[in-house]
Each structure stands twice: as structure tokens, then as C-alpha cells.
Design a protein around this motif. Structure first.
Motif, short mmCIF file in Angstrom:
data_model
loop_
_atom_site.label_atom_id
_atom_site.label_comp_id
_atom_site.label_asym_id
_atom_site.label_seq_id
_atom_site.Cartn_x
_atom_site.Cartn_y
_atom_site.Cartn_z
N MET A 175 0.86 -1.21 0.00
CA MET A 175 0.00 0.00 0.00
C MET A 175 0.89 1.25 0.00
N CYS A 199 0.58 3.92 2.98
CA CYS A 199 0.54 3.44 4.36
C CYS A 199 1.88 3.73 5.05
N PHE A 252 3.17 2.55 7.76
CA PHE A 252 3.91 1.38 8.27
C PHE A 252 4.48 0.56 7.12
N CYS A 253 3.82 0.55 5.96
CA CYS A 253 4.45 -0.05 4.77
C CYS A 253 5.72 0.71 4.41
N HIS A 273 1.32 -5.69 3.93
CA HIS A 273 0.16 -4.95 4.42
C HIS A 273 -1.03 -5.86 4.70
N HIS A 275 -2.64 -0.51 9.52
CA HIS A 275 -1.71 -1.59 9.15
C HIS A 275 -1.50 -2.34 10.45
#
Ligand code: AMP
Ligand code: ZN
Length: 109
Positions: free
Chosen positions: A1, A4, A6-7, A46, A94
């Protein structure tokens, strides 16, 4: 993603203070710690939350990573928290496991 955060952390395109990493999982310091020790443990791929389909196996792996971190850092007691969905206090969509340790009263639930 692509959008995102955290990605992005998992792909190293956003900086973080990493405390544990293996092929599929990453743990890093929470930028706004709610305890003297506050890590976030995430899958690199993700997945939105515990409410997502097939999250159970990944959740088990996140707990396994938490146990390894505690052993490696000799942390004898800690709390593990999943916020699930917006109404459950989840801001970052996430999947992540909060690892909290140290201090006392503020951590009591
Ligand atoms: P939650 O409310 O369960 O979604 O928790 C998200 C957590 O991510 C919060 O505790 C934030 O302080 C933390 N957080 C947000 N952005 C970052 C970031 N760039 N690096 C580290 N932690 C972050
Ligand atoms: Zn993501």
C-alpha cells in the motif's frame, strides 16, 4: 500500500528506530511512547487489522516476535495490545502489536 506509513517504514522509505527484524516482521520504537518501553511490531506485508480475514496466524507470529524481543532484551514483564478498528482506537490501518513495558500505574487496565 503506497500511502501506508507502516508499509513505508517496512520498506525503509520512512525512518524508524528498529529493535527487531526478520524476513517477514519488523519492530520499531513508537514515535509517541506511552510507556518507558513502547515498540510496535508489524508484518512487513500490508494487512489492515486483526479484523481482517486470516489475521490469526500473523497475530501468532507477532506474539512470537514479542516473546523473542522480551527474551533478547531481558524484559521480564510487558503488555501486548492490539487496537482493532477506529472504534477500538486503531489510528494506523496496518496491523500492529503494541509492546509496552516499564513504569507502572499508567499501564494498568
Ligand atoms: P494505533 O492507535 O494502535 O493505530 O497506534 C498507532 C501508533 O503508531 C501510535 O502509538 C503512534 O504513536 C505510532 N506512530 C505513528 N506514526 C509513527 C511513526 N512514523 N513511527 C513510529 N510510530 C508511529
Ligand atoms: Zn501498510
Amino acid at each position: 500500500m503506497t500511502d501506508c506509513i507502516f508499509c513505508k517504514i517496512a520498506q525503509n522509505s520512512l525512518p524508524s528506530e528498529i529493535v527487531f527484524e526478520n524476513e517477514n516482521f519488523l519492530a520499531f520504537k513508537d514515535i509517541f511512547p506511552r510507556a518507558p518501553i513502547h515498540y510496535l511490531i508489524i508484518p512487513k506485508n500490508h494487512i489492515e487489522s486483526i479484523a481482517s480475514d486470516n489475521s490469526e496466524e500473523i497475530a501468532g507470529e507477532l506474539i512470537r516476535a514479542a516473546k523473542k524481543i522480551a527474551e533478547d532484551k531481558k524484559i521480564s514483564g510487558y503488555k501486548l495490545v492490539f487496537n482493532v478498528g477506529e472504534a477500538g482506537g486503531q489510528i494506523v490501518p496496518h496491523l500492529h502489536l503494541h509492546f509496552l513495558a516499564g513504569g507502572d500505574s499508567e499501564l494498568k487496565i
